[in-house]
Design a protein around this motif. Structure first.
Motif, PDB file in Angstrom:
ATOM      1  N   ALA A   1       1.713  -2.063  -5.217  1.00  0.00           N
ATOM      2  CA  ALA A   1       2.637  -1.861  -6.606  1.00  0.00           C
ATOM      3  C   ALA A   1       1.617  -1.377  -7.640  1.00  0.00           C
ATOM      4  O   ALA A   1       2.007  -0.343  -8.384  1.00  0.00           O
ATOM      5  N   ALA A   2       0.313  -1.840  -7.731  1.00  0.00           N
ATOM      6  CA  ALA A   2      -0.537  -1.393  -8.704  1.00  0.00           C
ATOM      7  C   ALA A   2      -1.100   0.048  -8.448  1.00  0.00           C
ATOM      8  O   ALA A   2      -1.111   0.813  -9.678  1.00  0.00           O
ATOM      9  N   GLY A   3      -1.172   0.337  -7.030  1.00  0.00           N
ATOM     10  CA  GLY A   3      -1.790   1.920  -6.883  1.00  0.00           C
ATOM     11  C   GLY A   3      -0.583   2.779  -6.976  1.00  0.00           C
ATOM     12  O   GLY A   3      -0.771   3.734  -7.444  1.00  0.00           O
ATOM     13  N   ALA A   4       0.788   2.252  -6.718  1.00  0.00           N
ATOM     14  CA  ALA A   4       1.734   2.933  -6.857  1.00  0.00           C
ATOM     15  C   ALA A   4       2.013   3.628  -8.425  1.00  0.00           C
ATOM     16  O   ALA A   4       2.308   4.391  -8.711  1.00  0.00           O
TER      17      ALA A   4
ATOM     18  N   THR B   1       6.166   3.747   3.115  1.00  0.00           N
ATOM     19  CA  THR B   1       7.209   4.711   2.814  1.00  0.00           C
ATOM     20  C   THR B   1       7.633   4.939   1.410  1.00  0.00           C
ATOM     21  O   THR B   1       7.043   3.988   0.599  1.00  0.00           O
ATOM     22  N   GLU B   2       8.234   5.700   1.117  1.00  0.00           N
ATOM     23  CA  GLU B   2       8.510   6.503   0.079  1.00  0.00           C
ATOM     24  C   GLU B   2       9.730   5.087  -0.572  1.00  0.00           C
ATOM     25  O   GLU B   2       9.543   4.956  -1.816  1.00  0.00           O
ATOM     26  N   ALA B   3      10.331   4.560   0.177  1.00  0.00           N
ATOM     27  CA  ALA B   3      11.429   3.626  -0.131  1.00  0.00           C
ATOM     28  C   ALA B   3      10.741   2.387  -0.684  1.00  0.00           C
ATOM     29  O   ALA B   3      10.937   1.930  -1.840  1.00  0.00           O
ATOM     30  N   THR B   4       9.587   2.290  -0.181  1.00  0.00           N
ATOM     31  CA  THR B   4       8.757   1.008  -0.577  1.00  0.00           C
ATOM     32  C   THR B   4       8.215   1.111  -2.055  1.00  0.00           C
ATOM     33  O   THR B   4       8.174   0.433  -2.804  1.00  0.00           O
ATOM     34  N   VAL B   5       7.608   2.576  -2.034  1.00  0.00           N
ATOM     35  CA  VAL B   5       7.019   2.939  -3.442  1.00  0.00           C
ATOM     36  C   VAL B   5       8.117   3.039  -4.389  1.00  0.00           C
ATOM     37  O   VAL B   5       7.746   2.516  -5.706  1.00  0.00           O
TER      38      VAL B   5
END
Length: 153
Positions: free
Chosen positions: A52-55, A75-79
């Motif tokens: 989450a911090a990286g995203a 995955t893009e969905a997770t991001v």
């Protein structure tokens, strides 16, 4: 020691600084520390906070969701879920970002270790007792030295 945290990162170094500030600022919050401590899935929690911090750091630098997903190996969905605050980790990291943004800085509390303070107090007590014993030992050594002189040994 204070370091500037870029809210709009430009370049990998700025992204790294913001990512680290978001991770530490979130992880060291007392409520988050307690959640991590009491969780049976600590590694999953920590991984989620890291992602989450990286995203969020990369998002603030203008990276696309697909590029963020590629860099973080998710995955893009997770991001997107982290960025939208749909995950607990995403929500917490966003709160940390907003705190940095509103205050202009981030104070990271260093958790105090209760047992550490207790150990330090006990160490002081032991040092005092040791000093007292050394003094008594020196007194005894003087007595022994005086007896040796008197007996001519």
């Amino acid at each position: 020691m204070s370091e500037e945290v870029p809210l709009k990162p430009v370049g990998k170094e700025d992204v790294r600084k913001l990512e680290l500030a978001l991770l530490l600022g979130t992880l060291l919050r007392p409520d988050v520390l307690e959640k991590v401590r009491s969780s049976e899935d600590r590694l999953t929690w920590l991984d989620s906070l890291l992602i989450a911090a990286g995203a969020l750091a990369r998002d603030r630098a203008g990276y696309s969701a697909s590029k963020i997903a590629e860099e973080l190996g998710r995955t893009e969905a997770t991001v997107r879920n982290h960025l939208a605050g749909k995950t607990e980790a995403g929500k917490l990291v966003k709160e940390t970002y907003e705190e940095i943004k509103s205050k202009g800085s981030l104070e990271i509390p260093i958790p105090t270790l209760g047992p550490q303070k207790e150990l330090e107090e006990r160490l002081k007590d032991y040092e005092a007792k040791l000093s007292e014993l050394r003094s008594k030992l020196n007194d005894l050594q003087k007595i022994v030295d005086d007896m040796i002189k008197l007996l001519g040994i």
